[in-house]
Design an enzyme around this catalytic site. Structure first.
Site, PDB file in Angstrom:
ATOM      1  N   ASP A   4      42.871  -5.751 -43.895  1.00 49.36           N
ATOM      2  CA  ASP A   4      43.158  -6.826 -44.856  1.00 49.36           C
ATOM      3  C   ASP A   4      43.217  -8.180 -44.138  1.00 49.36           C
ATOM      4  OD1 ASP A   4      45.600  -6.431 -43.647  1.00 49.36           O
ATOM      5  OD2 ASP A   4      46.738  -6.153 -45.512  1.00 49.36           O
ATOM      6  N   SER A   5      42.973  -8.182 -42.805  1.00 54.84           N
ATOM      7  CA  SER A   5      42.686  -9.435 -42.092  1.00 54.84           C
ATOM      8  C   SER A   5      41.485 -10.116 -42.743  1.00 54.84           C
ATOM      9  CB  SER A   5      42.403  -9.158 -40.613  1.00 54.84           C
ATOM     10  OG  SER A   5      41.443  -8.129 -40.462  1.00 54.84           O
TER      11      SER A   5
ATOM     12  N   ASP B  80      42.307  -0.718 -45.253  1.00 56.90           N
ATOM     13  CA  ASP B  80      43.707  -1.139 -45.398  1.00 56.90           C
ATOM     14  C   ASP B  80      44.123  -1.117 -46.863  1.00 56.90           C
ATOM     15  OD1 ASP B  80      45.190  -1.671 -43.141  1.00 56.90           O
ATOM     16  OD2 ASP B  80      44.390  -3.695 -42.884  1.00 56.90           O
TER      17      ASP B  80
ATOM     18  N   GLU C 181      50.981  -2.955 -33.169  1.00 60.27           N
ATOM     19  CA  GLU C 181      50.547  -4.356 -33.053  1.00 60.27           C
ATOM     20  C   GLU C 181      51.634  -5.218 -32.421  1.00 60.27           C
ATOM     21  OE1 GLU C 181      48.790  -6.066 -36.561  1.00 60.27           O
ATOM     22  OE2 GLU C 181      48.662  -8.066 -35.638  1.00 60.27           O
TER      23      GLU C 181
ATOM     24  N   LYS D 164      44.869   2.857 -44.321  1.00 61.39           N
ATOM     25  CA  LYS D 164      45.939   2.436 -43.400  1.00 61.39           C
ATOM     26  C   LYS D 164      46.983   1.690 -44.205  1.00 61.39           C
ATOM     27  CE  LYS D 164      45.437  -1.035 -40.209  1.00 61.39           C
ATOM     28  NZ  LYS D 164      46.441  -2.016 -40.715  1.00 61.39           N
TER      29      LYS D 164
ATOM     30  N   GLU E  39      51.121  -0.248 -43.796  1.00 58.27           N
ATOM     31  CA  GLU E  39      52.077  -0.813 -42.829  1.00 58.27           C
ATOM     32  C   GLU E  39      53.488  -0.275 -43.052  1.00 58.27           C
ATOM     33  OE1 GLU E  39      51.867  -5.110 -42.875  1.00 58.27           O
ATOM     34  OE2 GLU E  39      49.705  -5.106 -42.534  1.00 58.27           O
TER      35      GLU E  39
HETATM   36  O1  KIV Z   1      44.009  -6.061 -41.000  1.00 61.38           O
HETATM   37  C1  KIV Z   1      43.668  -5.814 -39.841  1.00 61.38           C
HETATM   38  O2  KIV Z   1      42.627  -6.234 -39.341  1.00 61.38           O
HETATM   39  C2  KIV Z   1      44.543  -4.954 -39.044  1.00 61.38           C
HETATM   40  C3  KIV Z   1      44.287  -4.899 -37.566  1.00 61.38           C
HETATM   41  C4  KIV Z   1      44.753  -6.139 -36.944  1.00 61.38           C
HETATM   42  C5  KIV Z   1      44.899  -3.702 -36.961  1.00 61.38           C
HETATM   43  O3  KIV Z   1      45.448  -4.381 -39.552  1.00 61.38           O
END
Ligand code: KIV
Length: 296
Positions: free
Chosen positions: A70-71, A109, A208, A139, A141
């Protein structure tokens, strides 16, 4: 007896096994392969991807896991944090990455508020990332506060990667994108979170922005792979935001990032030359005007 060298296999490897080994090097990465890689002490290379072209290139480069992070919100969509990213945006980009990928495992994510409210909603949303997006896993958090969700997803056959340490979706609570687990009590809590995620069935954990010794201890504490980002060299794998390591994101460079290219400069230079060519009438040439359009 020396055997013919088949691809990357050694000279002493019997040909049938060499063929098998080479085939396996190209065969798609599956969830159980990652734990096996940890067991064998083989590092796992993870990068983020957000579109089909980049996914195809990074897949060709041999990246093991492509994370549709989600970056996306920050490096592609122009937000200041990951919080505004929607499930539909994640599905849209995950589908593109899945289309461009042959070998890497595609992990998507789960955006902010798509898994925290209740496990049933998390199942529906994670299911869409697999069913509509084509991801192999999701993924999310957090540690102990989300283990019920992780367990429910895993019980239903949806593989989950955990994420501990700096949690970008909790940026406001953390007071910014700051290093975590720097105090002994925080390091202990992180270890307990990692154990809880493993117990709930997570297949890997991103660590992280935590001190290297905390990442090392966590890596030794769990049998599932840890994937570090700003967490030192002792994790079972490493992940970077592709736009950071390619030097494409030009707003800031996190201190732990190694830039393997400087694509932002390349893009600006190419763009500038194009502008000059167009303004000067150097492009297109008469022959280029009638060149065929793009073919696959
Ligand atoms: O959103 C993302 O790119 C991430 C990575 C930084 C692990 O969670």
């Amino acid at each position: 007896m020396a055997h013919e060298n088949v691809g990357g296999a050694s000279l002493n490897t019997p040909p049938a096994i060499a063929l098998l080994e080479n085939a396996m090097q190209d065969s798609p990465i599956r969830i159980p392969d990652l734990r096996e890689r940890k067991r064998r002490g083989e590092k796992i290379a993870v990068l983020t991807a957000y579109d089909a072209t980049m996914a195809r290139l990074l897949d060709r480069a041999g990246v093991d896991v492509l994370l549709v992070g989600d970056s996306l919100g920050m490096v592609v969509l122009g937000y200041d944090t990951t919080l505004p990213v929607t499930l539909d945006e994640m599905i849209h980009h995950t589908r593109a990455v899945a289309r461009g990928t042959q070998r890497a495992l595609v992990v998507a994510d789960m955006p902010f508020l798509t898994y925290q409210i209740d496990p049933a909603e998390a199942v529906r949303n994670a299911g869409r990332l697999l069913k509509d997006g084509g991801a192999a896993a999701v993924k999310l958090e957090g540690g102990r506060p989300v283990v019920d969700v992780v367990k429910r997803l895993v019980d239903l056959g949806i593989p989950v990667m955990g994420h501990l340490g700096l949690l970008p979706q909790s940026v406001h609570q953390m007071g910014g994108f700051v290093r975590q687990a720097t105090r002994p009590d925080e390091a202990d809590a992180l270890l307990a979170d990692a154990a809880a995620l493993e117990e709930a069935g997570a297949f890997a954990i991103v660590l992280e922005a935590v001190p290297a010794d905390v990442a090392r201890a966590t890596t030794a504490h769990v049998a599932i792979p840890t994937i570090g980002i700003g967490a030192g060299p002792d994790c079972d794998g490493q992940v970077l935001v592709s736009y950071d390591m390619l030097g494409l994101f030009d707003r800031f460079v996190p201190p732990f990032v190694k830039q393997y290219a400087h694509l932002a400069e390349t893009v600006v230079t190419a763009g500038r030359e194009y502008v000059e060519d167009v303004r000067a009438g150097r492009y297109p040439k008469a022959a280029q005007e009638i060149a065929p359009t793009r073919t696959p």
